[in-house]
Design a protein around this motif. Sequence first.
Motif, PDB file in Angstrom:
ATOM      1  N   THR A  27     -11.535  24.511  51.020  1.00  0.00           N
ATOM      2  CA  THR A  27     -10.200  23.925  50.922  1.00  0.00           C
ATOM      3  C   THR A  27     -10.369  22.436  50.686  1.00  0.00           C
ATOM      4  OG1 THR A  27      -9.305  25.566  52.450  1.00  0.00           O
ATOM      5  CG2 THR A  27      -7.995  23.577  52.088  1.00  0.00           C
ATOM      6  N   CYS A  30      -7.907  18.891  52.799  1.00  0.00           N
ATOM      7  CA  CYS A  30      -7.370  19.521  53.999  1.00  0.00           C
ATOM      8  C   CYS A  30      -7.170  18.434  55.066  1.00  0.00           C
ATOM      9  CB  CYS A  30      -8.358  20.574  54.496  1.00  0.00           C
ATOM     10  SG  CYS A  30      -7.809  21.495  55.936  1.00  0.00           S
ATOM     11  N   LEU A  50      -6.033  27.796  57.975  1.00  0.00           N
ATOM     12  CA  LEU A  50      -7.195  27.560  57.123  1.00  0.00           C
ATOM     13  C   LEU A  50      -7.708  28.890  56.584  1.00  0.00           C
ATOM     14  CD1 LEU A  50      -9.162  25.416  56.075  1.00  0.00           C
ATOM     15  CD2 LEU A  50     -10.529  25.800  58.134  1.00  0.00           C
ATOM     16  N   GLN A  51      -7.717  29.024  55.269  1.00  0.00           N
ATOM     17  CA  GLN A  51      -8.223  30.239  54.634  1.00  0.00           C
ATOM     18  C   GLN A  51      -9.735  30.307  54.785  1.00  0.00           C
ATOM     19  OE1 GLN A  51      -6.364  32.660  53.156  1.00  0.00           O
ATOM     20  NE2 GLN A  51      -4.499  31.547  53.610  1.00  0.00           N
TER      21      GLN A  51
END
Length: 108
Positions: A27, A30, A50-51
């Motif tokens: 990401t 972030c 958060l992926q």
Amino acid sequence: MPYVYEGSATVTVMARYLGLEPAELTTLECAVRLLNAGPGRVRVELQHYLQGPARANTVRVMLPHGMMVQGPIVDGSNEPTGGWLLINVEQYDLAFEPPGASKGWQWN
């Protein structure tokens, strides 16, 4: 307690297990806060979900000025409105864990 860093960073969430191909998701930009959580530990606070790959067990945070913290996830909470991750900071290459070694932490 003051934050060590607060701002934008590149965060990579990884699943690293022996015998399996590593999986990771990065990401960019972030919003994070880093807090010293004791010797060899950093708390990464997040402003949104958060992926990451299934069964993620490691995180790397790269700050804009080049500093990096990385290590295995010890504990945390990853919710749609934000959360936090507690990591053991590793200075060298990250080790692979045996499959099924989640130490109680589960990536959701």
